[in-house]
Enzyme design. Structure first.
Site, short mmCIF file in Angstrom:
data_model
loop_
_atom_site.label_atom_id
_atom_site.label_comp_id
_atom_site.label_asym_id
_atom_site.label_seq_id
_atom_site.Cartn_x
_atom_site.Cartn_y
_atom_site.Cartn_z
N GLU A 1 0.83 -1.20 0.00
CA GLU A 1 0.00 0.00 0.00
C GLU A 1 0.87 1.26 0.00
OE1 GLU A 1 -1.86 0.55 3.81
OE2 GLU A 1 -0.61 -0.98 4.72
N ARG B 1 12.71 1.32 6.79
CA ARG B 1 12.76 0.52 8.04
C ARG B 1 11.87 -0.71 7.90
NH1 ARG B 1 7.90 1.08 10.87
NH2 ARG B 1 6.61 2.80 10.13
N TYR C 1 -10.14 4.55 -6.37
CA TYR C 1 -10.24 3.08 -6.49
C TYR C 1 -10.48 2.73 -7.95
CZ TYR C 1 -10.90 2.73 -1.43
OH TYR C 1 -10.74 2.78 -0.07
C1 LIG Z 1 4.56 4.62 5.48
C2 LIG Z 1 3.76 3.59 6.22
C3 LIG Z 1 4.34 2.91 7.28
C4 LIG Z 1 3.61 1.96 7.99
N1 LIG Z 1 4.21 1.30 9.03
C5 LIG Z 1 3.51 0.37 9.72
C6 LIG Z 1 4.12 -0.36 10.80
O1 LIG Z 1 5.30 -0.19 11.12
N2 LIG Z 1 3.36 -1.25 11.49
C7 LIG Z 1 2.03 -1.48 11.16
O2 LIG Z 1 1.39 -2.29 11.80
N3 LIG Z 1 1.45 -0.85 10.12
C8 LIG Z 1 2.14 0.08 9.41
N4 LIG Z 1 1.55 0.75 8.37
C9 LIG Z 1 0.29 0.24 7.89
C10 LIG Z 1 -0.92 0.86 8.45
O3 LIG Z 1 -1.26 0.11 9.58
C11 LIG Z 1 -1.91 0.68 7.30
O4 LIG Z 1 -1.69 1.74 6.41
C12 LIG Z 1 -3.29 0.55 7.72
O5 LIG Z 1 -3.39 -0.73 8.26
C13 LIG Z 1 -4.28 0.75 6.57
O6 LIG Z 1 -4.68 -0.43 5.98
P1 LIG Z 1 -5.83 -0.45 4.88
O7 LIG Z 1 -5.34 0.24 3.65
O8 LIG Z 1 -6.07 -1.90 4.60
O9 LIG Z 1 -7.02 0.23 5.44
C14 LIG Z 1 2.26 1.69 7.63
C15 LIG Z 1 1.68 2.38 6.54
C16 LIG Z 1 2.40 3.32 5.84
C17 LIG Z 1 1.76 4.04 4.69
N1 LIG Z 2 -2.93 10.80 -0.68
C1 LIG Z 2 -3.49 9.61 -0.90
N2 LIG Z 2 -2.74 8.49 -0.96
C2 LIG Z 2 -3.30 7.28 -1.16
N3 LIG Z 2 -4.64 7.06 -1.30
C3 LIG Z 2 -5.45 8.14 -1.25
C4 LIG Z 2 -4.92 9.45 -1.04
N4 LIG Z 2 -5.96 10.33 -1.03
C5 LIG Z 2 -7.07 9.62 -1.24
N5 LIG Z 2 -6.80 8.29 -1.39
C6 LIG Z 2 -7.83 7.26 -1.62
O1 LIG Z 2 -8.06 6.58 -0.39
C7 LIG Z 2 -8.14 5.16 -0.65
C8 LIG Z 2 -7.61 4.35 0.51
O2 LIG Z 2 -8.14 4.65 1.77
P1 LIG Z 2 -7.97 3.59 2.94
O3 LIG Z 2 -8.64 4.19 4.13
O4 LIG Z 2 -6.55 3.16 3.07
O5 LIG Z 2 -8.88 2.42 2.48
P2 LIG Z 2 -8.56 0.96 1.98
O6 LIG Z 2 -8.48 0.14 3.22
O7 LIG Z 2 -9.73 0.58 1.12
O8 LIG Z 2 -7.26 0.99 1.24
C9 LIG Z 2 -7.26 4.95 -1.86
O9 LIG Z 2 -7.57 3.77 -2.59
C10 LIG Z 2 -7.49 6.21 -2.67
O10 LIG Z 2 -8.58 6.02 -3.55
MG LIG Z 3 -5.44 1.47 2.20
#
Ligand SMILES: Cc1cc2nc3c(=O)[nH]c(=O)nc-3n(C[C@H](O)[C@H](O)[C@H](O)COP(=O)(O)O)c2cc1C
Ligand SMILES: Nc1ncnc2c1ncn2[C@@H]1O[C@H](COP(=O)(O)OP(=O)(O)O)[C@@H](O)[C@H]1O
Ligand SMILES: [Mg+2]
Length: 156
Positions: free
Chosen positions: A80, A105, A92
């Protein structure tokens, strides 16, 4: 890391919905096909690089490859990106093009959601600094970001 830069693209899918709701950091999630085709030597963890939605402008991004230990997502590996740009709406279903140019890291567990948010904010600041260096900046102009959608074969 010697296997960087790593180029990849894919159609954005829904994740768990945690990114924007709980962290206020939305992440665009790649589909299973992209996750399954990652080169085995690309270690899980946090990376930085460049991203473009559907051949649009190229922005700085941070990338997470792993299992979100904070959310105990042990079953499903995810890939992601948080794109360092404010978008007016969700995208999306659009194709995301990325190149990862550097590693920050490994993924970690955290004792609170605030600690996770602080760590991601640090990653974002580190990405912004690193990506201004010439060796990373030059990838922003790569032709990969201009491959038209109708020329993409099998996700590559
Ligand atoms: C730059 C970055 C660093 C992250 N680092 C961690 C981490 O160290 N540990 C962790 O559990 N999740 C980490 N996450 C993940 C977040 O928990 C994750 O973005 C969140 O679960 C959203 O999931 P979703 O897109 O399925 O909603 C990181 C996400 C990003 C973008
Ligand atoms: N700056 C951004 N970076 C990444 N995704 C973004 C951003 N701004 C809006 N979005 C939208 O948000 C959605 C993801 O939101 P998120 O809460 O992580 O839901 P999901 O668990 O479905 O990935 C992306 O698929 C994209 O359409
Ligand atoms: Mg997401």
């Amino acid at each position: 890391m010697k296997h960087l830069p790593y180029f990849c693209l894919g159609k954005m899918v829904r994740g768990f919905g945690w990114g924007s709701k709980q962290l206020d950091i939305p992440t665009s999630n790649f589909p299973e096909q992209v996750v399954d085709n990652l080169p085995p030597h690309l270690s899980p963890g946090i990376y930085y690089g460049w991203a473009s939605v559907g051949n649009g402008d190229v922005h700085k991004m941070v990338l997470n490859i792993g299992w979100n230990p904070y959310y105990k997502n042990t079953k499903k590996k995810s890939v992601e990106n948080y794109i360092i740009h404010i978008f007016k709406e969700d995208f999306y279903g659009e194709i995301l093009y990325i190149v990862s140019t550097g590693y920050i890291r490994p993924e970690k567990n955290f004792s609170s959601v605030d600690a996770l948010i602080f760590a991601i904010q640090d990653d974002i600041e580190e990405a912004k600094r690193q990506l201004d260096l010439p060796e990373h900046l030059k990838l922003k102009e790569d032709n990969f970001f201009h491959i038209p959608e109708n020329k993409i074969m099998n996700g590559h």
